[in-house]
Structure formats: C-alpha cells, structure tokens
Scaffold this motif. Sequence first.
Motif, PDB file in Angstrom:
ATOM      1  N   PRO A  47       0.798  -1.243   0.000  1.00  0.00           N
ATOM      2  CA  PRO A  47       0.000   0.000   0.000  1.00  0.00           C
ATOM      3  C   PRO A  47       0.825   1.285   0.000  1.00  0.00           C
ATOM      4  O   PRO A  47       0.489   2.231  -0.704  1.00  0.00           O
ATOM      5  N   GLU A  48       1.926   1.331   0.746  1.00  0.00           N
ATOM      6  CA  GLU A  48       2.694   2.577   0.842  1.00  0.00           C
ATOM      7  C   GLU A  48       3.451   2.912  -0.445  1.00  0.00           C
ATOM      8  O   GLU A  48       3.945   4.023  -0.599  1.00  0.00           O
ATOM      9  N   SER A  49       3.506   2.000  -1.401  1.00  0.00           N
ATOM     10  CA  SER A  49       4.192   2.249  -2.673  1.00  0.00           C
ATOM     11  C   SER A  49       3.232   2.579  -3.805  1.00  0.00           C
ATOM     12  O   SER A  49       3.663   2.848  -4.922  1.00  0.00           O
ATOM     13  N   PHE A  97      -1.245   6.949  -2.238  1.00  0.00           N
ATOM     14  CA  PHE A  97      -1.210   6.499  -0.852  1.00  0.00           C
ATOM     15  C   PHE A  97      -1.061   7.698   0.087  1.00  0.00           C
ATOM     16  O   PHE A  97      -0.230   8.565  -0.120  1.00  0.00           O
ATOM     17  N   VAL A  98      -1.885   7.736   1.120  1.00  0.00           N
ATOM     18  CA  VAL A  98      -1.810   8.761   2.150  1.00  0.00           C
ATOM     19  C   VAL A  98      -1.661   8.043   3.483  1.00  0.00           C
ATOM     20  O   VAL A  98      -2.536   7.266   3.873  1.00  0.00           O
ATOM     21  N   PRO A  99      -0.542   8.259   4.198  1.00  0.00           N
ATOM     22  CA  PRO A  99      -0.360   7.562   5.474  1.00  0.00           C
ATOM     23  C   PRO A  99      -1.382   8.017   6.506  1.00  0.00           C
ATOM     24  O   PRO A  99      -1.847   9.162   6.484  1.00  0.00           O
ATOM     25  N   ARG A 100      -1.721   7.107   7.393  1.00  0.00           N
ATOM     26  CA  ARG A 100      -2.674   7.420   8.457  1.00  0.00           C
ATOM     27  C   ARG A 100      -2.037   8.362   9.466  1.00  0.00           C
ATOM     28  O   ARG A 100      -0.853   8.268   9.753  1.00  0.00           O
ATOM     29  N   LYS A 101      -2.840   9.250  10.022  1.00  0.00           N
ATOM     30  CA  LYS A 101      -2.379  10.144  11.075  1.00  0.00           C
ATOM     31  C   LYS A 101      -2.515   9.436  12.418  1.00  0.00           C
ATOM     32  O   LYS A 101      -3.369   8.575  12.589  1.00  0.00           O
ATOM     33  N   GLU A 102      -1.679   9.826  13.358  1.00  0.00           N
ATOM     34  CA  GLU A 102      -1.802   9.262  14.704  1.00  0.00           C
ATOM     35  C   GLU A 102      -3.107   9.705  15.346  1.00  0.00           C
ATOM     36  O   GLU A 102      -3.784   8.931  16.000  1.00  0.00           O
ATOM     37  N   THR A 103      -3.441  10.967  15.188  1.00  0.00           N
ATOM     38  CA  THR A 103      -4.716  11.492  15.680  1.00  0.00           C
ATOM     39  C   THR A 103      -5.497  11.960  14.461  1.00  0.00           C
ATOM     40  O   THR A 103      -5.218  13.015  13.906  1.00  0.00           O
ATOM     41  N   PRO A 104      -6.461  11.186  14.001  1.00  0.00           N
ATOM     42  CA  PRO A 104      -7.101  11.463  12.725  1.00  0.00           C
ATOM     43  C   PRO A 104      -7.878  12.764  12.610  1.00  0.00           C
ATOM     44  O   PRO A 104      -7.973  13.316  11.536  1.00  0.00           O
TER      45      PRO A 104
END
Length: 82
Positions: free
Chosen positions: A55-57, A61-68
């Motif tokens: 998925p990250e490639s 792709f947008v990485p998940r935030k720690e606090t959404p």
Amino acid sequence: MSFEELLDALNPYVIGSLKRAIELGKWPNGQALTGAQRRRCGEAVARWEQHNLPPESRVGFVPRKETPCANPRTEGEKLNWV
C-alpha cells in the motif's frame, strides 16, 4: 485478451510508461491520449499496483495520522480573523 489477462502481462517498465503517458497526456510517439485512454490507463495502473505493490508504494497512498481528527498542538487555540 481480457483486461485481467492484460494486467497479468504488465511489468514495472510498462506501468512506468503508462504513468508517464497519463502525466504528459500523450504517448511516447507524441500522439495525444483521449479521455477514454487516460481513464483506462489509470485503471490499469491502479489495479496492477493493488495486486503487485504494498500500500505505501501505490499511487495516491496517504499515510494514516496518529490522531485522525485533531492536531493536539492547535487544539484549544483561539482563531483570530484578520
């Protein structure tokens, strides 16, 4: 040949060429892509990446935030309109 068979025959070099054609709006020979060709190339790239890359490639792709939903540093700060 079905679309699935075509996807199985693709390789990273071909996918790179399709991405470049989408970005430039033309084939390597200079001929413009039609709207239908651009959509079909985009679909092929997305589906190939879904089956062949983590998925990250993948494109988009947008990485998940720690606090959404909130940024803890700005939470509670007063908003000033200028």
